[in-house]
Scaffold this motif. Structure first.
Motif, PDB file in Angstrom:
ATOM      1  N   LEU A   4       0.844  -1.188   0.000  1.00  0.00           N
ATOM      2  CA  LEU A   4       0.000   0.000   0.000  1.00  0.00           C
ATOM      3  C   LEU A   4       0.886   1.246   0.000  1.00  0.00           C
ATOM      4  N   SER A  29      -0.735  -3.715   2.351  1.00  0.00           N
ATOM      5  CA  SER A  29      -2.082  -3.337   2.771  1.00  0.00           C
ATOM      6  C   SER A  29      -2.503  -4.187   3.969  1.00  0.00           C
ATOM      7  N   ASP A  64      -0.871   3.250  -2.676  1.00  0.00           N
ATOM      8  CA  ASP A  64      -1.969   2.618  -3.403  1.00  0.00           C
ATOM      9  C   ASP A  64      -1.791   2.740  -4.920  1.00  0.00           C
ATOM     10  N   LYS A 158      -7.128   4.651   4.879  1.00  0.00           N
ATOM     11  CA  LYS A 158      -6.593   3.324   4.566  1.00  0.00           C
ATOM     12  C   LYS A 158      -5.251   3.143   5.272  1.00  0.00           C
TER      13      LYS A 158
END
Length: 246
Positions: A4, A29, A64, A158
């Motif tokens: 990520l 992630s 990302d 996130k």
């Protein structure tokens, strides 16, 4: 697994003082990276560059799949990057709910009932539901830390960057905070956590790096990094044993 967050060759200096010198690492992630190091090692500067508060002199930041190197901080927040600060500075005259609502509205871009719902959800996740109508200036340290976390969560991140969020907490208070962070990780939030309270990291961090003089001097698991001879020397001097760092 595609990371990520990828940091590649990140460098920053203030005049003659080098605070980051070619730092590179990846976080998958849903993973959690601990960032260790003595005071002045460049840890907070690193978070500031990732969040966009500081511009790197060299290197790239990929999040990302997007190159963030020249993206402003507000846009990074809208893309799902949130940060807490070592010393919480809430709006003291506002209630807990009002503080988090501001974060949901201006940091997360929510409007109307969506902002209210997001603020309420963040408050519950951070364990601050019983304090929702209290003024932020009257909160004890643990609850100010939780409020800081709730404000970050209100942006629907996130990736969350934690700057010594356990600092100053008692041994009794610490497990409550750790449980909140466990919940976040279980929900898939990726964590980069600067912390001096090393044992707080054991249940959260999948991996660790240690900074000194703006460079990564060790990487691996938390216990592995803390036992590394260079890390022992930096923290306690060459005569200290690794067991003293447990």
């Amino acid at each position: 697994m595609t990371p990520l967050l990828r940091v590649d060759g990140l460098s920053k200096r203030f005049g003659a003082v080098v605070t980051a010198d070619g730092i590179s690492f990846e976080v998958p992630s849903g993973g959690a990276l601990a960032v260790l190091g003595p005071n002045g090692a460049g840890k907070s500067t690193l978070l500031s560059m990732i969040s966009g508060a500081l511009k790197a002199d060299a290197g790239t930041i990929t999040y990302d799949g997007h190159d963030l190197t020249h993206v402003p901080a507000a846009r990074r927040s809208a893309m799902g990057i949130a940060r807490t600060f070592q010393v919480p500075r809430p709006f003291s005259g506002m209630t807990v709910f009002e503080n988090v609502l501001v974060a949901a509205s201006f940091g997360g871009g929510q409007r109307g009932h969506h902002a209210y719902e997001r603020a309420a959800s963040a408050i519950e996740t951070a364990g601050m539901g019983r304090h929702v109508n209290e003024k932020a200036g009257a909160l004890r340290l643990l609850d100010r830390k939780r409020l800081e976390l709730a404000r970050a969560l209100a942006t629907e991140p996130k990736l969350i960057l934690l700057d010594e969020i356990a600092g100053g907490l008692s041994e009794h208070e610490l497990p409550e905070l750790i449980q909140v962070l466990k919940t976040l990780k279980a929900e898939g939030v990726t964590i980069v956590w600067i912390e001096h309270v090393v044992h707080a990291l054991n249940d959260i961090a999948d991996s660790a790096i240690c900074l000194a003089g703006g460079e990564i001097i060790a990487r691996g698991g938390v216990a592995e990094v803390m036992a590394h001879p260079k890390v022992v020397e930096v923290y306690l001097g060459a005569v200290a044993g690794a067991g003293d760092l447990a």
